[in-house]
Design a protein around this motif. Sequence first.
Motif, PDB file in Angstrom:
ATOM      1  N   VAL A 244       0.751  -1.280   0.091  1.00 40.08           N
ATOM      2  CA  VAL A 244       0.015   0.037   0.161  1.00 40.08           C
ATOM      3  C   VAL A 244       0.819   1.190   0.101  1.00 40.08           C
ATOM      4  O   VAL A 244       0.561   2.032  -0.613  1.00 40.08           O
ATOM      5  CB  VAL A 244      -1.083   0.005   1.198  1.00 40.08           C
ATOM      6  N   ILE A 245       1.806   1.433   0.846  1.00 37.21           N
ATOM      7  CA  ILE A 245       2.985   2.377   0.919  1.00 37.21           C
ATOM      8  C   ILE A 245       3.610   2.661  -0.322  1.00 37.21           C
ATOM      9  O   ILE A 245       3.724   3.783  -0.943  1.00 37.21           O
ATOM     10  CB  ILE A 245       3.820   2.293   2.006  1.00 37.21           C
ATOM     11  N   GLY A 246       4.018   1.489  -1.077  1.00 39.08           N
ATOM     12  CA  GLY A 246       4.669   1.554  -2.286  1.00 39.08           C
ATOM     13  C   GLY A 246       3.726   2.150  -3.404  1.00 39.08           C
ATOM     14  O   GLY A 246       4.261   2.857  -4.018  1.00 39.08           O
ATOM     15  N   TRP A 247       2.537   1.570  -3.362  1.00 41.53           N
ATOM     16  CA  TRP A 247       1.544   2.144  -4.214  1.00 41.53           C
ATOM     17  C   TRP A 247       1.464   3.773  -4.337  1.00 41.53           C
ATOM     18  O   TRP A 247       1.488   4.511  -5.395  1.00 41.53           O
ATOM     19  CB  TRP A 247       0.232   1.524  -4.184  1.00 41.53           C
ATOM     20  N   HIS A 248       1.584   4.247  -3.215  1.00 48.68           N
ATOM     21  CA  HIS A 248       1.443   5.791  -2.945  1.00 48.68           C
ATOM     22  C   HIS A 248       2.813   6.508  -3.243  1.00 48.68           C
ATOM     23  O   HIS A 248       2.575   7.589  -3.647  1.00 48.68           O
ATOM     24  CB  HIS A 248       0.867   6.167  -1.654  1.00 48.68           C
ATOM     25  N   VAL A 249       3.778   5.679  -3.242  1.00 46.84           N
ATOM     26  CA  VAL A 249       5.092   6.211  -3.520  1.00 46.84           C
ATOM     27  C   VAL A 249       5.214   6.422  -5.033  1.00 46.84           C
ATOM     28  O   VAL A 249       5.870   7.197  -5.610  1.00 46.84           O
ATOM     29  CB  VAL A 249       6.404   5.311  -3.054  1.00 46.84           C
ATOM     30  N   ILE A 252       3.822   9.542  -6.610  1.00 50.78           N
ATOM     31  CA  ILE A 252       4.499  10.740  -6.472  1.00 50.78           C
ATOM     32  C   ILE A 252       5.056  11.184  -7.774  1.00 50.78           C
ATOM     33  O   ILE A 252       4.864  12.222  -8.310  1.00 50.78           O
ATOM     34  CB  ILE A 252       5.658  10.690  -5.467  1.00 50.78           C
ATOM     35  N   PRO A 253       6.073  10.300  -8.564  1.00 52.65           N
ATOM     36  CA  PRO A 253       6.230  10.984  -9.823  1.00 52.65           C
ATOM     37  C   PRO A 253       5.350  11.064 -10.814  1.00 52.65           C
ATOM     38  O   PRO A 253       5.465  11.844 -11.848  1.00 52.65           O
ATOM     39  CB  PRO A 253       7.551   9.860 -10.401  1.00 52.65           C
ATOM     40  N   TRP A 254       4.212  10.177 -10.927  1.00 52.08           N
ATOM     41  CA  TRP A 254       3.128  10.045 -11.640  1.00 52.08           C
ATOM     42  C   TRP A 254       2.496  11.496 -11.416  1.00 52.08           C
ATOM     43  O   TRP A 254       2.049  12.208 -12.484  1.00 52.08           O
ATOM     44  CB  TRP A 254       2.324   8.952 -11.556  1.00 52.08           C
ATOM     45  N   SER A 255       2.193  11.968 -10.317  1.00 44.63           N
ATOM     46  CA  SER A 255       1.477  13.199 -10.277  1.00 44.63           C
ATOM     47  C   SER A 255       2.322  14.402 -10.544  1.00 44.63           C
ATOM     48  O   SER A 255       1.707  15.367 -11.118  1.00 44.63           O
ATOM     49  CB  SER A 255       1.179  13.320  -8.524  1.00 44.63           C
ATOM     50  N   LYS A 256       3.484  14.171 -10.493  1.00 47.31           N
ATOM     51  CA  LYS A 256       4.451  15.270 -11.223  1.00 47.31           C
ATOM     52  C   LYS A 256       4.363  15.570 -12.679  1.00 47.31           C
ATOM     53  O   LYS A 256       4.845  16.546 -13.115  1.00 47.31           O
ATOM     54  CB  LYS A 256       5.850  15.205 -10.516  1.00 47.31           C
ATOM     55  N   ALA A 257       4.246  14.391 -13.108  1.00 47.69           N
ATOM     56  CA  ALA A 257       4.288  14.324 -14.661  1.00 47.69           C
ATOM     57  C   ALA A 257       2.706  14.657 -15.261  1.00 47.69           C
ATOM     58  O   ALA A 257       2.968  15.211 -16.574  1.00 47.69           O
ATOM     59  CB  ALA A 257       4.879  13.006 -15.113  1.00 47.69           C
ATOM     60  N   VAL A 258       1.719  14.287 -14.654  1.00 41.77           N
ATOM     61  CA  VAL A 258       0.472  14.362 -15.341  1.00 41.77           C
ATOM     62  C   VAL A 258      -0.429  15.083 -14.253  1.00 41.77           C
ATOM     63  O   VAL A 258      -0.620  14.888 -13.129  1.00 41.77           O
ATOM     64  CB  VAL A 258      -0.132  12.933 -15.608  1.00 41.77           C
ATOM     65  N   PRO A 259      -1.042  16.225 -14.993  1.00 46.99           N
ATOM     66  CA  PRO A 259      -2.006  17.023 -14.040  1.00 46.99           C
ATOM     67  C   PRO A 259      -3.183  16.402 -13.595  1.00 46.99           C
ATOM     68  O   PRO A 259      -3.586  15.525 -14.456  1.00 46.99           O
ATOM     69  CB  PRO A 259      -2.394  18.147 -15.129  1.00 46.99           C
ATOM     70  N   ASP A 260      -3.759  16.755 -12.603  1.00 43.39           N
ATOM     71  CA  ASP A 260      -4.988  16.215 -12.031  1.00 43.39           C
ATOM     72  C   ASP A 260      -6.071  16.196 -13.104  1.00 43.39           C
ATOM     73  O   ASP A 260      -6.983  15.426 -13.096  1.00 43.39           O
ATOM     74  CB  ASP A 260      -5.147  16.695 -10.730  1.00 43.39           C
ATOM     75  N   SER A 261      -5.967  17.253 -13.948  1.00 48.48           N
ATOM     76  CA  SER A 261      -7.125  17.505 -14.730  1.00 48.48           C
ATOM     77  C   SER A 261      -7.096  16.545 -15.891  1.00 48.48           C
ATOM     78  O   SER A 261      -8.513  16.490 -16.622  1.00 48.48           O
ATOM     79  CB  SER A 261      -6.973  18.975 -15.417  1.00 48.48           C
ATOM     80  N   LEU A 262      -6.242  15.799 -16.274  1.00 50.95           N
ATOM     81  CA  LEU A 262      -6.170  14.800 -17.309  1.00 50.95           C
ATOM     82  C   LEU A 262      -6.782  13.561 -16.781  1.00 50.95           C
ATOM     83  O   LEU A 262      -6.475  13.155 -15.727  1.00 50.95           O
ATOM     84  CB  LEU A 262      -4.913  14.614 -17.822  1.00 50.95           C
ATOM     85  N   TRP A 263      -7.604  12.764 -17.714  1.00 50.16           N
ATOM     86  CA  TRP A 263      -8.079  11.350 -17.136  1.00 50.16           C
ATOM     87  C   TRP A 263      -7.140  10.486 -16.682  1.00 50.16           C
ATOM     88  O   TRP A 263      -7.304   9.524 -16.170  1.00 50.16           O
ATOM     89  CB  TRP A 263      -8.994  10.926 -18.559  1.00 50.16           C
ATOM     90  N   TYR A 264      -5.888  10.584 -17.244  1.00 50.51           N
ATOM     91  CA  TYR A 264      -4.918   9.424 -17.033  1.00 50.51           C
ATOM     92  C   TYR A 264      -4.002   9.855 -15.957  1.00 50.51           C
ATOM     93  O   TYR A 264      -2.937   9.192 -15.657  1.00 50.51           O
ATOM     94  CB  TYR A 264      -4.049   8.954 -18.027  1.00 50.51           C
ATOM     95  N   SER A 265      -4.535  11.081 -15.160  1.00 53.83           N
ATOM     96  CA  SER A 265      -3.568  11.245 -13.950  1.00 53.83           C
ATOM     97  C   SER A 265      -3.702  10.359 -12.858  1.00 53.83           C
ATOM     98  O   SER A 265      -4.919   9.469 -13.067  1.00 53.83           O
ATOM     99  CB  SER A 265      -4.159  12.986 -13.492  1.00 53.83           C
ATOM    100  N   PRO A 266      -3.398  10.244 -11.786  1.00 54.92           N
ATOM    101  CA  PRO A 266      -3.241   9.426 -10.753  1.00 54.92           C
ATOM    102  C   PRO A 266      -4.443  10.037  -9.610  1.00 54.92           C
ATOM    103  O   PRO A 266      -4.646   9.196  -8.797  1.00 54.92           O
ATOM    104  CB  PRO A 266      -1.924   9.467 -10.162  1.00 54.92           C
ATOM    105  N   TYR A 267      -5.128  10.928  -9.992  1.00 57.32           N
ATOM    106  CA  TYR A 267      -6.087  11.426  -9.201  1.00 57.32           C
ATOM    107  C   TYR A 267      -7.228  10.386  -9.132  1.00 57.32           C
ATOM    108  O   TYR A 267      -7.788   9.533  -7.970  1.00 57.32           O
ATOM    109  CB  TYR A 267      -6.716  12.704  -9.668  1.00 57.32           C
TER     110      TYR A 267
END
Length: 391
Positions: A244-249, A252-267
């Motif tokens: 679970v912790i590893g998934w949230h780690v 981190i780089p995913w969120s920095k690469a893709v804005p939350d407004s895009l469908w393929y963001s990690p949001y």
Amino acid sequence: MRHRAPSRTVLGRPVVFAGRDRLPSLTGLRFWAALAVVLYHLSRQVGPLPGLSDMVWYGRSGVTFFFVLSGFVLAWTYDGARVPSTVFLWRRFARIWPLLAATTVFSVSVWLVLGKAVSGKAVVASLLLVNAWIPETVILQGGNPAAWSLSDEAWFYLIFPVLMALPAVRSTRGRRWIGFLVCGGAVLAWLCGSLFTEASVRVWALDYLPLTRTLQFLLGVVAGLAVKRGWRPRAGLWPAVALVIGWHVVLIPWSKAVPDSLWYSPYSASQMLSAPLFALLVSAAAVADVEGRRTGLGGPWAVRLGHWSFAWYLIHEIVIRICLARYGRTESVTSTALVWLLVLGVSLVLSACAYRWVEHPLERLLRSVGPVAPAPKRNTPAPQNASLPLK
């Protein structure tokens, strides 16, 4: 095989957990899931803290944990019991609605004091537990923005008796297939986010809509029945925690690469794709409790904090709102940290009071005046596979 209620020792005296705390590690995990949601809101509304906010930037996945946990605990608790659906639904109403009503009054009062307009339609939708079905931001926020998930829970409670009566849910092979299909369905639903041209509609459909969230609840149900009937996950508790912790780690780089407004963001991905990991975590913790192993999650204070977690979830955003009105969005790391500590301390104290003087006593009162399950007949053994396991 009959399992004894887990126990702990405090000041040399044994403490036995019973009733809703028969799996104390799950109660303790509730606090950590609520904490993730609280820190998520603090990071995004008050201001981020270096390092910590990166880890909890998608702490809203704690809601997914609660949906999985809800299905698991209900299935575990009601498997093999014969209780009318009306009794079950009344007890679930007594469990969630009094605190919803109290915190809605608190939330609306704060908005009015701050001079904000309050939608009467939204408040009514929230109190009727239907606001998550309506794709309007004002309605979704209802009387208390954090309470949208209770609309999903109310839907889960309505369909729970039907789910438990399904032959596929009652069989080992069927549960295995349901687990695979639910995990695949979650991935497919997330990929379908690319079909939405309007971001607000996509967020509602994937993150709020009870039909979408049902996948997480159903995964919890089949996991709970599987563990109750002898299945044991290959991964232990702490490897599950590490996953679970590893998934949230990874987020981190995913969120920095893709804005939350895009469908393929990690949001949305953080909420929709995390259910299997949470099901593994809950199953491993439950197995540890059944086998009497100490987990560090089920001590008396951990259980107490778990009891407060429901109130904390509903109250913390209101406290954040008050602090923002008083201090504004902070600039320095030091001032941000101080506001964080203030919100954490005040909201947790209020939650403890709400549990002791509102949530718990009103639940007991409503249950005492509501419908009751018929007493089992004497000298008649309970069937091995009762069709409607309800409490």
